[in-house]
Motif scaffolding. Structure first.
Motif, PDB file in Angstrom:
ATOM      1  N   ARG A   1      10.834 -11.827   6.807  1.00  0.00           N
ATOM      2  CA  ARG A   1       9.870 -12.931   6.801  1.00  0.00           C
ATOM      3  C   ARG A   1       8.458 -12.460   7.134  1.00  0.00           C
ATOM      4  O   ARG A   1       7.504 -12.821   6.411  1.00  0.00           O
ATOM      5  N   PRO A   2       8.246 -11.651   8.184  1.00  0.00           N
ATOM      6  CA  PRO A   2       6.884 -11.150   8.442  1.00  0.00           C
ATOM      7  C   PRO A   2       6.333 -10.319   7.282  1.00  0.00           C
ATOM      8  O   PRO A   2       5.134 -10.402   6.986  1.00  0.00           O
TER       9      PRO A   2
ATOM     10  N   ASN B   1       7.118 -10.642   4.021  1.00  0.00           N
ATOM     11  CA  ASN B   1       6.768 -11.561   2.940  1.00  0.00           C
ATOM     12  C   ASN B   1       5.430 -12.246   3.212  1.00  0.00           C
ATOM     13  O   ASN B   1       4.608 -12.437   2.303  1.00  0.00           O
ATOM     14  N   LYS B   2       5.196 -12.623   4.474  1.00  0.00           N
ATOM     15  CA  LYS B   2       3.931 -13.248   4.847  1.00  0.00           C
ATOM     16  C   LYS B   2       2.765 -12.276   4.669  1.00  0.00           C
ATOM     17  O   LYS B   2       1.691 -12.646   4.174  1.00  0.00           O
TER      18      LYS B   2
ATOM     19  N   GLU C   1       1.970 -11.927   0.980  1.00  0.00           N
ATOM     20  CA  GLU C   1       1.292 -13.102   0.435  1.00  0.00           C
ATOM     21  C   GLU C   1      -0.148 -13.205   0.904  1.00  0.00           C
ATOM     22  O   GLU C   1      -1.052 -13.532   0.100  1.00  0.00           O
ATOM     23  N   LYS C   2      -0.386 -12.950   2.181  1.00  0.00           N
ATOM     24  CA  LYS C   2      -1.721 -13.155   2.752  1.00  0.00           C
ATOM     25  C   LYS C   2      -2.644 -11.948   2.594  1.00  0.00           C
ATOM     26  O   LYS C   2      -3.865 -12.110   2.574  1.00  0.00           O
TER      27      LYS C   2
END
Length: 458
Positions: A432-433, A435-436, A439-440
């Motif tokens: 999850r970190p 993927n974030k 994206e960012k």
């Protein structure tokens, strides 16, 4: 009276002097003649000896005086058409970002001076625990292998132990010595406990024991590894890029070390390129960027590794083999027209079966491919634990509008064992970190570098 005697004596001296001078000239002339004769005799003997050696060499190598080697003709043609240059592999001790890199620490003896169009380099990475796959890869690939090994702290010693064991103690160690080039890298804040080899000669003197009950890389307790003890993530894309950049052939095959190719891929691909250079020639106007995909499959745990498509197809029919990661990410590795690929008539010749792009149905495709090493490098901020490490690079290639030319009948198979999704895996806490972060941070950067395309997905 006295005057007459003096004249007689003078004439006598003149006669004696003249006779001695003539004798001297005769001796000098004979000496020179002897020297010249000796020189000519020696030259004649030398010429006869040279001719004899030349005849013996020609008799020992009749191919040099008959039909030229087709491979040499092919290699020369490809080198000219691809405009590539030969360069030997050289050992370098260097900084690579936050890492120290021992590039080409131990070189494959044949790979070190491989011609740029003579073969294809299989580029890969791992830590020493993955080296149990090396012999299988090399015996099937039969060409240069460039492998980058992550070895922080005391893992460096185990890595060197493993390299020396693989090079000297296996039934196919001679192939590893001929083809495999090893690079070792480690973070600058996790240095090995002792001085590392300064050059290849020192590295080759590293002690090894072929009488061990098992290889140093087999059945390793991962909790004892330095990487595990220090809770380090594995920088997989750093290793991928190191191995890619070190290759000295025009074509490379960036691959995972647990993936085994069907036999004969190198010769098949180079023959295909020779027969139709337009399939692989560089496009200088920026259009038609392309790579050459090998379909990849998984095998049941005890299945025999197939050598060619003739052996693979029955295994697919009886479910001994399935599409790679079929139970983890079904759309990540199924190639376009895969059913047609499986049913296509077998041939020893390699051909482009179909051409596709990483869009629509294949928007999450993560193919393994042969390339000219000009595609984007792997993003080194993405770790193995966080996943998407290969997918983000294919996203960049999608933005650049790469074509994926699927080849037939060549393929890859993973080392036996079907992989299943494990929701309790330790990796999940990194996903999850990551993927974030993609994206960012990464996607906005790629928009600046490569543009945007709504049809492309990470």
């Amino acid at each position: 009276m006295t005057h007459q005697i003096d004249m007689r004596m003078l004439k006598g001296f003149v006669c004696i002097y003249r006779r001695n001078f003539e004798i001297f000239l005769l001796i000098c002339t004979m000496g020179i003649a002897c020297v010249l004769l000796t020189h000519h005799v020696r030259s004649a003997i030398k010429d006869v000896g040279y001719d004899r050696q030349l005849n013996m060499a020609q008799a020992a190598a009749p191919q040099q005086t008959s039909t030229p080697d087709p491979r040499q003709i092919r290699n020369g043609y490809l080198k000219s058409m691809l405009n590539c240059y030969d360069h030997p592999l050289q050992m370098e001790q260097m900084q690579y970002g936050h890492y120290w890199l021992l590039k080409n620490l131990i070189r494959g003896r044949l790979s070190a001076n491989m011609g740029c169009a003579e073969s294809i380099t299989y580029t890969t990475n791992g830590d020493y625990t993955f080296m149990d796959n090396l012999a299988e890869v090399v015996t099937r690939w039969m060409g240069p292998v460039s492998i980058a090994l992550f070895a922080p702290g005391h893992d460096f010693n185990a890595t060197m132990d493993s390299i020396q064991y693989a090079r000297n103690c296996l039934p196919h160690s001679f192939l590893i010595r001929e083809y495999v080039t090893f690079h070792i890298y480690f973070p600058n804040d996790h240095m090995p406990p002792q001085r590392v080899p300064l050059n290849e000669e020192e590295a080759l003197e590293w002690p090894y024991d072929c009488q061990l009950e098992e290889a140093p890389y087999e059945h390793v307790d991962r909790s004892s590894m330095y990487k595990t003890q220090k809770n380090l993530t594995y920088p997989i894309n750093v290793g991928r890029n190191i191995a890619r950049k070190a290759a000295n052939t025009y074509f490379i095959f960036p691959c995972d070390i647990e993936l085994y190719p069907s036999r004969g891929v190198i010769e098949q691909f180079l023959n295909m390129a020779y027969e139709n250079i337009t399939l692989v020639s560089p496009s200088y106007d920026g259009s038609k960027l392309r790579v050459y995909v090998l379909p990849v499959f998984e095998l049941q745990a005890k299945a025999k590794i197939p050598n060619n498509k003739k052996e693979l197809v029955p295994m697919l029919r009886n479910k001994q083999a399935i599409a790679f990661h079929y139970r983890v990410c079904k759309n990540c590795h199924v190639v376009p027209d895969q059913d047609k690929w499986i049913n296509a008539t077998y041939s020893d010749d390699l051909v482009v079966f179909t051409v596709a792009k990483r869009q629509k149905k294949y928007v999450y495709w993560e193919p393994f491919y042969i390339s000219d090493n000009r595609e984007p490098l792997f993003d080194e901020r993405v770790t193995w634990e966080g996943q998407s490490n290969k997918r983000i690079q294919n996203y960049a290639m999608c933005l650049l509008d790469y074509e994926y030319h699927v080849l037939h009948p060549a393929f890859l198979v993973h080392s036996p064992g079907i992989k299943k999704f494990d929701p309790k895996s330790e990796r999940q806490k990194y996903v999850r970190p990551m993927n974030k972060f993609i994206e960012k941070k990464i996607k906005p950067e790629y928009a600046v570098l490569y543009g945007t395309n709504k049809g492309c997905r990470v």
